[in-house]
Design an enzyme around this catalytic site. Structure first.
Site, PDB file in Angstrom:
ATOM      1  N   LYS A 152      34.361  63.939  54.189  1.00 14.97           N
ATOM      2  CA  LYS A 152      35.643  63.950  53.216  1.00 14.97           C
ATOM      3  C   LYS A 152      35.908  65.224  52.581  1.00 14.97           C
ATOM      4  CE  LYS A 152      34.330  61.064  50.301  1.00 14.97           C
ATOM      5  NZ  LYS A 152      35.428  60.481  50.252  1.00 14.97           N
ATOM      6  N   GLY A 153      37.582  64.702  52.644  1.00 11.16           N
ATOM      7  CA  GLY A 153      38.024  66.478  51.613  1.00 11.16           C
ATOM      8  C   GLY A 153      39.450  66.307  52.805  1.00 11.16           C
ATOM      9  N   GLY A 202      41.918  65.080  52.076  1.00 11.17           N
ATOM     10  CA  GLY A 202      43.183  65.192  50.886  1.00 11.17           C
ATOM     11  C   GLY A 202      42.514  66.194  49.903  1.00 11.17           C
ATOM     12  N   GLU A 233      34.879  63.571  44.386  1.00 12.09           N
ATOM     13  CA  GLU A 233      34.130  63.519  45.306  1.00 12.09           C
ATOM     14  C   GLU A 233      32.761  63.095  44.808  1.00 12.09           C
ATOM     15  OE1 GLU A 233      38.081  61.878  47.650  1.00 12.09           O
ATOM     16  OE2 GLU A 233      36.587  63.278  48.735  1.00 12.09           O
TER      17      GLU A 233
END
Length: 283
Positions: A115-116, A118, A124
């Protein structure tokens, strides 16, 4: 149907299914993730609210400026993570969020995730760690057996700007057989230890902004290094190796956190997965 339309429909289907199963009237505190798929989750929440199917006291915790805007624009009640103890002073569990629904850049068979994409993975992870249950939503392009099979942009790593070149060099000095010893030191291990990742050495690039000169700056005022390592054979080890480097704030590997993942498939069906190891326990 065009490829773009198919992907968006897949995202929407996964989001709706995940919300319908997990956001019941008993849910009082809900974590709202970031990214394009989460937009559809918030749209579904609005529909359920209008049907009186949500807890009337529902509070939503944002993971980014984007999701804070989504919550506000939808007319949902928002709160910051540190507001939660004040909302419920009798809460004795650290996991004060009932469920969090978030997107992912790639998910493996154990529901480890990258994830990441964005640049929101620090917040998160904070919200996910404070949640009783993390549910991931994504389209079929994000579903893999091993991390790094489909996502080729590297692991997002949030770092302090003042030492980004030094941090970059230290990340690139890691080896596939490196491990964190019992003394919390990064060590180059013997050949008997399995490789943690595919490449001979990581390749780290400072993420550049679009429609802005210079690097991406996160919601927290930091920089992002995208760290390519090829396939990730041991996500938890890779996460710890990078996290041990001074100046690294958070690593976009979510190892052993998610309990459930929903994928919208190309043929219009929806798949729900739990970690493969958990499935084997019940066989």
């Amino acid at each position: 149907m065009s490829t773009t339309s198919l992907v968006e429909q897949s995202k929407c289907s996964a989001a709706i299914a995940a919300v319908d199963k997990n956001v019941l009237p008993s849910v009082r505190v809900l974590g709202i993730g970031s990214g394009s798929t989460v937009v559809y989750a918030v749209q579904r929440l609005v529909e359920l609210r209008d049907q009186n199917k949500l807890n009337p006291d529902l509070v939503c915790v944002a993971t980014s400026f984007q999701s804070k805007q989504l919550i506000s624009d939808a007319g949902l009640r928002g709160a910051d993570l540190d507001d939660l103890p004040a909302l419920d002073p009798e809460q004795r569990s650290f996991a004060s969020i009932d469920v969090t629904i978030d997107g992912a850049d790639e998910v493996d068979s154990e529901l480890n995730a990258i994830k990441g994409g964005g640049a929101a993975h620090l917040r998160e992870k904070l919200v996910a760690n404070a949640s009783k249950r993390l549910v991931l939503i994504a389209d079929y392009r994000k579903d893999s057996q091993t991390l790094g099979e489909k996502w080729s942009s590297g692991i997002p790593v949030e770092i302090l700007p003042l030492a980004w070149r030094t941090i970059k060099r230290q990340i690139e000095s890691l080896l596939p057989k490196s491990y964190v010893s019992s003394t919390s030191a990064v060590t180059a291990s013997a050949d008997s230890v399995a490789d943690a990742f595919e490449f001979k050495a990581p390749r780290a690039e400072l993420r550049q902004a679009v429609r802005k000169a210079g690097p991406v700056v996160t919601d927290n005022g930091n920089f992002i290094l995208d760290v390519a390592v090829g396939k990730i054979y041991d996500p938890r080890r890779v996460e710890l190796l990078i996290k041990m480097i001074p100046g690294v704030i958070e690593v976009g590997l979510f190892s052993g956190i998610a309990k459930e993942a929903w994928f919208g498939n190309e043929d219009g069906t929806i798949a729900c997965r739990t970690p493969r190891s958990e499935m084997k326990k019940h066989e």
